[in-house]
Write an enzyme that holds these catalytic residues in place. Structure first.
Site, PDB file in Angstrom:
ATOM      1  CD  GLU A  96      -2.457  -2.834  -3.591  1.00 25.95           C
ATOM      2  OE1 GLU A  96      -2.413  -2.079  -4.558  1.00 25.95           O
ATOM      3  OE2 GLU A  96      -1.561  -2.868  -2.725  1.00 25.95           O
ATOM      4  CG  ASP A 116      -0.895  -0.919   0.701  1.00 24.39           C
ATOM      5  OD1 ASP A 116      -1.517  -0.739  -0.352  1.00 24.39           O
ATOM      6  OD2 ASP A 116       0.209  -0.382   0.956  1.00 24.39           O
TER       7      ASP A 116
HETATM    8  C1  GLC Z   1      -0.673   0.244  -2.810  1.00 19.91           C
HETATM    9  C2  GLC Z   1      -1.633   1.422  -2.848  1.00 19.91           C
HETATM   10  C3  GLC Z   1      -0.940   2.597  -3.473  1.00 19.91           C
HETATM   11  C4  GLC Z   1       0.301   2.913  -2.663  1.00 19.91           C
HETATM   12  C5  GLC Z   1       1.196   1.673  -2.501  1.00 19.91           C
HETATM   13  C6  GLC Z   1       2.258   1.869  -1.465  1.00 19.91           C
HETATM   14  O1  GLC Z   1      -0.334  -0.190  -4.073  1.00 19.91           O
HETATM   15  O2  GLC Z   1      -2.793   1.075  -3.538  1.00 19.91           O
HETATM   16  O3  GLC Z   1      -1.797   3.709  -3.544  1.00 19.91           O
HETATM   17  O4  GLC Z   1       1.035   3.927  -3.308  1.00 19.91           O
HETATM   18  O5  GLC Z   1       0.452   0.559  -2.062  1.00 19.91           O
HETATM   19  O6  GLC Z   1       1.726   1.816  -0.165  1.00 19.91           O
END
Ligand code: GLC
Length: 611
Positions: free
Chosen positions: A301, A259
């Site tokens: 991500e 993430d």
């Molecule tokens: C990523 C997740 C999102 C979250 C962020 C902080 O972007 O997809 O949903 O708010 O991380 O952890």
């Protein structure tokens, strides 16, 4: 036993020099490195025989996740199956959708009222009690494997919840734990950071730091004030988080979604995004995985501008992530639908198709997050679509404010100062299903369903793993009831995070229903995809354009066949000439070699020629 040790030593030998070099360069902490190595070996010894066997299989076939039969789905455990056990009980439904890759949204312990949808983790070793236990998770992973499915889980490594043990001890004044975060007793350094670090959530907190009144300290909180950023300059943080990662791997998780990866390294005087040391950390993580549990994959991500994304694959010799989200393509698709002009999408795809074929993207139309309009504005401005008014147009279009719109949805992080905003809504609502239901207009409904399927067809024609957002396979609509729940009301992303409608899923056999049309239409496309080698990453992909910029073609040339998709991104019928001929894969009809192709508004065709 001896054989196992040899296998481990061999893997270790392959990476030890580089791992040690990077670790020492970053931390210069030999004792910590020794500790990490000992832990890796321990985790390897504890790894179940079945997982070790899977590691060997996948090592022998490193392309195992690149087939054209891969189909993913993103699911919230509570919304879909209630609990982990409940979700396990619905694996047959997922199989009926053709799914063989399941991404379960964050499910580790997280304070209910400050959870950011589970992305504020209070304990990396415990499942949220209402969803079940770690044993249930392990069991689910095992059942997935038996069904030939892989399981993906989020690893939220940028921050912890303020309820995490470390955060509590930091707050109580323990220096050792404060050193795991960014703690400051005055505004001097935070003030310096604020000069160069942009804000992720401009409307939920003023700045990137949060003042903790009880311990009179500032703490860095890039996301929500209750999500405290971890300081990876501290080797203890790195080691401990790697142990958490390996813990997930040993539960049987196949894909680790890292993430918010671009944010994990911070340096004063920079934007604190995509810094070179982020890559050092991801590279080390990749090697640790390859030593201990080579069957697992890292999914990064990286929701960033296009040129910032591909570097997270690393290089051929020194790879980092196995897979990345195709985020720019996703946002550009929605832009294309609104403006009925596919020129930018063509440019974007040409850039993707020039990348090495070994790069694997996850393709998607919607996910649990908002859509940020991260488009190539340099290009758009050349075409007189200026950034600020263009974003406003897209938001107006998708919230249904302009007359030509058919979409429904809500703005996210609407900034009254910069007028910037992102967008939330489900695929079906964005394609017009919600509006057509409201107005009872059957023609509009037909077009909405057609657009929904066209966009999915477009996604399925890309190489990589197509991932469906749970509910989209039955055309689930926006759900506005989150506004009545105080802890959710301020976060419009919940408009597309609603309970899975099992009642509607029960109607997919009825051909005339929206659910039936979308579900069956999708299954057909997915089956075609799985049966044709031109959909694999090995095929050569090219775009085709016509004078009319609302029509875009994609040609995939494999060894024995060429599949051409022609997509009409406009609200009117279009006819284009096509000299390739081929068989219509949807209707089964054979076409003449030279012909014209007529596409309904927002329609598409897939044509196959044998080579
Ligand atoms: C990523 C997740 C999102 C979250 C962020 C902080 O972007 O997809 O949903 O708010 O991380 O952890």
């Amino acid at each position: 036993m001896r054989k196992e040790k040899e296998i481990y030593e061999q893997r270790l030998k392959k990476h030890l020099d580089e791992l040690k070099w990077l670790y020492m360069e970053l931390y210069d902490a030999p004792d910590r490195f020794e500790e990490l190595c000992a832990a890796m070996e321990r985790v390897y010894c504890e790894r179940k025989a079945s997982l070790k066997a899977m590691d060997l299989e996948r090592e022998a076939d490193p392309e195992w996740f690149k087939g054209n039969d891969m189909l993913g789905m993103m699911i919230y455990t509570n919304l879909f199956g209630g609990t982990l056990k409940g979700t396990e009980g619905h694996l047959d439904y997922l199989k009926s959708c053709g799914v063989n890759y399941v991404h379960l949204m964050p499910l580790m312990e997280s304070p209910k009222d400050r959870s950011d949808g589970g992305y504020a983790v209070a304990d990396f070793r415990k499942v949220q009690p209402e969803l079940g236990t770690v044993k249930d998770l392990e069991h689910l992973a095992h059942s997935c494997h038996k069904e030939g499915m892989s399981l993906c889980l989020d690893f939220v490594m940028n921050h912890t919840s303020e309820d995490h043990e470390w955060a509590k001890r930091a707050r109580a004044g323990e220096k050792e734990y404060q050193d795991r975060y960014f703690f400051y007793d005055s505004w001097d350094i935070p003030g310096e950071y604020e000069k160069t670090v942009p804000q992720v959530f401009p409307t939920t907190a003023p700045g990137n730091f949060t003042w903790l009144e009880d311990c009179r300290q500032y703490v860095l909180t890039t996301f929500y004030p209750y999500q405290w950023d971890l300081d990876y300059r501290n080797p203890v943080v790195f080691n401990e988080m790697m142990y958490n990662f390996l813990f997930f791997a040993n539960l049987g998780i196949d894909v680790i979604r890292i993430d918010a990866v671009p944010y994990i390294w911070k340096e004063l005087g920079t934007s604190c995004r995509n810094l070179p040391k982020v890559h050092t950390i991801v590279r080390m993580m990749r090697m640790i995985g390859e030593i201990v549990c080579p069957g697992i994959l890292l999914l990064g991500e990286v929701v960033m501008e296009p040129e910032k994304v591909a570097p997270y694959f690393g290089t051929v010799e020194k790879p980092e992530c196995h897979m990345l989200y195709n985020v720019t393509t996703m946002a550009t698709i929605w832009h294309t639908v609104a403006v009925q002009d596919a020129r930018l999408l063509r440019k974007q795809l040409d850039a993707v198709y020039r990348l090495p074929k070994t790069y694997t993207f996850l393709n998607y139309l919607r996910c649990h997050d908002d859509i940020g309009w991260g488009l190539d504005y340099d290009q758009l401005e050349n075409w007189e679509m200026m950034q600020v008014p263009h974003k406003k147009y897209l938001n107006d279009f998708y919230t249904g404010k302009v007359w030509e719109s058919f979409s429904r949805g809500e703005l996210y992080n609407d900034d009254p100062v910069t007028k910037d905003a992102r967008f939330c809504g489900t695929t079906a609502s964005m394609c017009g299903v919600e509006q057509a239901l409201e107005t009872g207009d059957e023609e509009a409904m037909e077009r909405a369903v057609r657009l929904d399927l066209t966009l999915h067809a477009f996604m399925l024609q890309q190489a990589g793993i197509p991932v469906i957002y749970s509910g989209d396979e039955i055309g689930q609509l926006n759900d506005y009831s989150y506004k009545k729940e105080p802890e959710k009301a301020a976060d419009s992303r919940y408009v597309h995070r609603s309970s899975f409608r099992w009642d509607l899923a029960g109607r997919t056999e009825e051909a005339h229903t929206v659910q039936g049309r979308i579900f069956k239409g999708l299954r057909k496309l997915e089956t075609i995809r799985g049966n044709h080698e031109a959909f694999t990453a090995r095929a050569r992909a090219e775009t085709i354009g016509w004078e009319d910029p609302s029509v875009l073609g994609i040609m995939r040339t494999g060894e024995s066949e060429r599949i051409t998709g022609i997509y009409n991104f406009s609200r009117s019928e279009k006819t284009v000439s096509w000299i390739g001929g081929g068989k219509d894969l949807i209707t089964g009809e054979d076409g003449a070699k030279e012909r014209t192709v007529t596409l309904k508004p927002y329609g598409f065709i897939w044509l196959r020629e044998e080579l």
